[in-house]
Write an enzyme that holds these catalytic residues in place. Structure first.
Site, mmCIF file in Angstrom:
data_model
loop_
_atom_site.group_PDB
_atom_site.id
_atom_site.type_symbol
_atom_site.label_atom_id
_atom_site.label_comp_id
_atom_site.label_asym_id
_atom_site.label_seq_id
_atom_site.Cartn_x
_atom_site.Cartn_y
_atom_site.Cartn_z
ATOM 1 C CG PHE A 206 -1.811 -1.082 1.463
ATOM 2 C CD1 PHE A 206 -3.114 -1.021 1.016
ATOM 3 C CD2 PHE A 206 -1.389 -2.225 2.148
ATOM 4 C CE1 PHE A 206 -3.994 -2.076 1.235
ATOM 5 C CE2 PHE A 206 -2.255 -3.281 2.378
ATOM 6 C CZ PHE A 206 -3.567 -3.206 1.905
ATOM 7 C CG ASP A 207 0.993 5.940 -1.520
ATOM 8 O OD1 ASP A 207 2.077 6.165 -0.953
ATOM 9 O OD2 ASP A 207 0.255 6.846 -1.954
#
Length: 332
Positions: A206-207
């Site tokens: 994930f960012d």
């Protein structure tokens, strides 16, 4: 595209190869007409439900081109003529296979538990395409028992009925609609190369900003620059960021991870999550592709197409989360 006159369809039965599948709408399940040795899917309220569109689970680029260039009748004719020809895997395929591998481990540890991943195939295709989809699922030995055919209508109501934790689609408009309704969602793209990934361990990357967290800091950076961004970060260093659109999905993954931890399998947990972000002057704007190539996640989520495209260049299946200030700037 509306392939069924705006009606929600439900169908069930055997295909011509003798294997079976079923369609269902949001409130009614039509079971296969032949017995199955597969375990029953969990109730939606107990499961981590992943809704995927047929165009991301399988590669349907050729069929989509036929529809767009030659129209509905040619499209349907082609699908019927190729009914026994399975679709090849699409960008979400390895991700779904990894979900099934985790389910196998969970069932071994907790035979009676319904806290499992449940994959729902969501499609707005015509019923004639249903047999080919079922044939393809059986061909690839996928455990997908829930199908939802919306007939061109919005899938949002059905996603809510399934208690959907994540929705993956090739249609960015549907993804935006899902996000506006508070459903974690991302746009997937068919890409030329995809790195081999683990078949036994699910890896999800994930960012941070506008994905797991709110875009509060990104708004400061866009409006006032890097110096104000760092000033804001220092001033608010003890205040947690508000949640982003995919935080709930990460929490659902964490809940399943703890089931393995409780059995003493923290180091052998088949679920791995990663935060791949840039929050310093040295790394701001740096490409994430090289790092993701080392991690080899099944899927990576980012709110900026720059990073999605960069990850794809290195063979990582990357999804776009159209959320926050970056999207408003990009759409101007």
């Amino acid at each position: 595209m509306n392939l069924s006159n705006g009606k929600t369809l439900a169908a069930s039965g055997q295909n011509r190869n003798g294997t079976s599948g079923s369609w269902e709408d949001a409130g009614r399940v039509v079971k296969p007409s032949t017995p199955t040795r597969k375990p029953q899917p969990p109730k939606p309220e107990n499961a981590v439900t992943i809704a995927v569109s047929s165009r991301v689970l399988f590669n349907m680029e050729r069929e989509q081109q036929i529809y767009e260039q030659q129209g509905m009748e040619k499209y349907l004719k082609y699908q019927v003529e190729h009914e026994s020809e399975p679709f090849s895997p699409g960008p979400a395929f390895s991700f779904v296979k990894a979900l099934e591998a985790v389910n196998t481990r969970l069932r071994e540890l907790y035979p009676q538990s319904e806290e499992l991943f449940d994959v729902v195939l969501v499609t707005n295709n015509h019923a004639y395409v249903g047999l080919r989809l079922i044939n393809t699922i059986n061909h690839h030995h996928l455990f997908i028992e829930r199908f939802c055919m919306t007939g061109g209508n919005s899938p949002i109501g059905y996603l809510k009925a399934y208690h959907t934790n994540l929705y993956l689609s090739a249609d960015s408009a549907k993804v935006r609609e899902a996000l506006e309704e508070g459903i974690a969602a991302a746009t997937m793209f068919t890409q030329e190369k995809m790195k081999e990934v683990s078949e036994s361990q699910l890896r999800v990357a994930f960012d941070g900003d506008a994905v797991l967290f709110s875009d509060e800091s990104e708004r400061i950076f866009k409006a006032h620059g890097l110096d104000r961004f760092f000033e804001h970060e220092k001033t608010h260093e003890n205040k947690p960021l508000d949640h982003g659109p995919l935080k709930g999905f990460l929490e659902a993954l964490g809940k399943l991870q703890r089931k393995f931890f409780d059995k003493g399998l923290r180091m052998d947990c088949p679920i791995r999550t990663y935060l791949v972000t840039a929050r310093s002057a040295a790394s701001s704007g740096a490409p994430k592709g090289p790092m993701l190539e080392k991690i080899r996640p099944h899927i990576f989520y980012d709110d900026q197409m720059f990073h999605v495209e960069g990850a794809a260049e290195f063979g990582t299946v990357a999804c776009h989360v159209p959320y926050g200030i970056a999207q408003k700037v990009a759409m101007k």
